[in-house]
Design a protein around this motif. Structure first.
Motif, PDB file in Angstrom:
ATOM      1  N   UNK A  35      39.428  27.471  35.178  1.00 50.76           N
ATOM      2  CA  UNK A  35      40.775  27.620  34.617  1.00 50.76           C
ATOM      3  C   UNK A  35      40.972  29.035  34.081  1.00 50.76           C
ATOM      4  N   UNK A  36      39.971  29.573  33.408  1.00 49.35           N
ATOM      5  CA  UNK A  36      40.059  30.942  32.887  1.00 49.35           C
ATOM      6  C   UNK A  36      40.197  31.940  34.029  1.00 49.35           C
ATOM      7  N   UNK A  37      39.431  31.758  35.097  1.00 46.50           N
ATOM      8  CA  UNK A  37      39.540  32.650  36.255  1.00 46.50           C
ATOM      9  C   UNK A  37      40.919  32.558  36.895  1.00 46.50           C
ATOM     10  N   UNK A  38      41.459  31.357  36.977  1.00 45.35           N
ATOM     11  CA  UNK A  38      42.785  31.166  37.553  1.00 45.35           C
ATOM     12  C   UNK A  38      43.843  31.878  36.712  1.00 45.35           C
ATOM     13  N   UNK A  39      43.739  31.752  35.401  1.00 43.32           N
ATOM     14  CA  UNK A  39      44.709  32.411  34.521  1.00 43.32           C
ATOM     15  C   UNK A  39      44.631  33.921  34.659  1.00 43.32           C
ATOM     16  N   UNK A  40      43.413  34.454  34.750  1.00 41.08           N
ATOM     17  CA  UNK A  40      43.261  35.900  34.939  1.00 41.08           C
ATOM     18  C   UNK A  40      43.861  36.345  36.263  1.00 41.08           C
ATOM     19  N   UNK A  41      43.628  35.566  37.305  1.00 38.27           N
ATOM     20  CA  UNK A  41      44.180  35.901  38.617  1.00 38.27           C
ATOM     21  C   UNK A  41      45.702  35.869  38.578  1.00 38.27           C
ATOM     22  N   UNK A  42      46.274  34.897  37.902  1.00 35.90           N
ATOM     23  CA  UNK A  42      47.733  34.815  37.770  1.00 35.90           C
ATOM     24  C   UNK A  42      48.278  36.023  37.012  1.00 35.90           C
ATOM     25  N   UNK A  44      46.900  39.001  36.795  1.00 37.11           N
ATOM     26  CA  UNK A  44      46.788  40.173  37.666  1.00 37.11           C
ATOM     27  C   UNK A  44      47.874  40.167  38.724  1.00 37.11           C
ATOM     28  N   UNK A  45      48.152  38.992  39.271  1.00 41.90           N
ATOM     29  CA  UNK A  45      49.205  38.876  40.273  1.00 41.90           C
ATOM     30  C   UNK A  45      50.561  39.249  39.676  1.00 41.90           C
ATOM     31  N   UNK A  46      50.844  38.712  38.494  1.00 43.54           N
ATOM     32  CA  UNK A  46      52.114  39.013  37.837  1.00 43.54           C
ATOM     33  C   UNK A  46      52.251  40.490  37.507  1.00 43.54           C
ATOM     34  N   UNK A  47      51.156  41.126  37.088  1.00 40.36           N
ATOM     35  CA  UNK A  47      51.191  42.558  36.812  1.00 40.36           C
ATOM     36  C   UNK A  47      51.442  43.351  38.090  1.00 40.36           C
TER      37      UNK A  47
END
Length: 55
Positions: A35-42, A44-47
Motif C-alpha cells: 500500500x505504501x509503494x502504491x501511494x508513492x507511485x500515485x 510520483x504519477x500525479x507530480x
C-alpha cells in the motif's frame, strides 16, 4: 486414543496455530508495504502529470 497421541495432537495444533499467526503477521506487513509503494507511485504519477500540464 492414547494420552501420548492426544498430547502430540494438541502440540501439533498449537504449533500450527503459531505458524498461522506468524504467516498472518507477515502477510499484514507485506500488505502495508505494498500500500505504501502504491501511494508513492500515485504521488510520483500525479507530480509527473502536473509537470506535463506546465508544458
Amino acid at each position: 486414543m492414547g494420552i501420548a497421541v492426544r498430547f502430540t495432537a494438541v502440540r501439533m495444533s498449537k504449533l500450527t496455530i503459531t505458524i498461522m499467526r506468524d504467516d498472518l503477521s507477515n502477510l499484514r506487513s507485506s500488505i502495508i508495504e505494498v500500500i505504501a509503494l502504491q501511494k508513492r507511485a500515485e504521488q510520483q504519477y500525479n507530480q509527473a502529470q502536473a509537470e506535463v500540464l506546465k508544458w
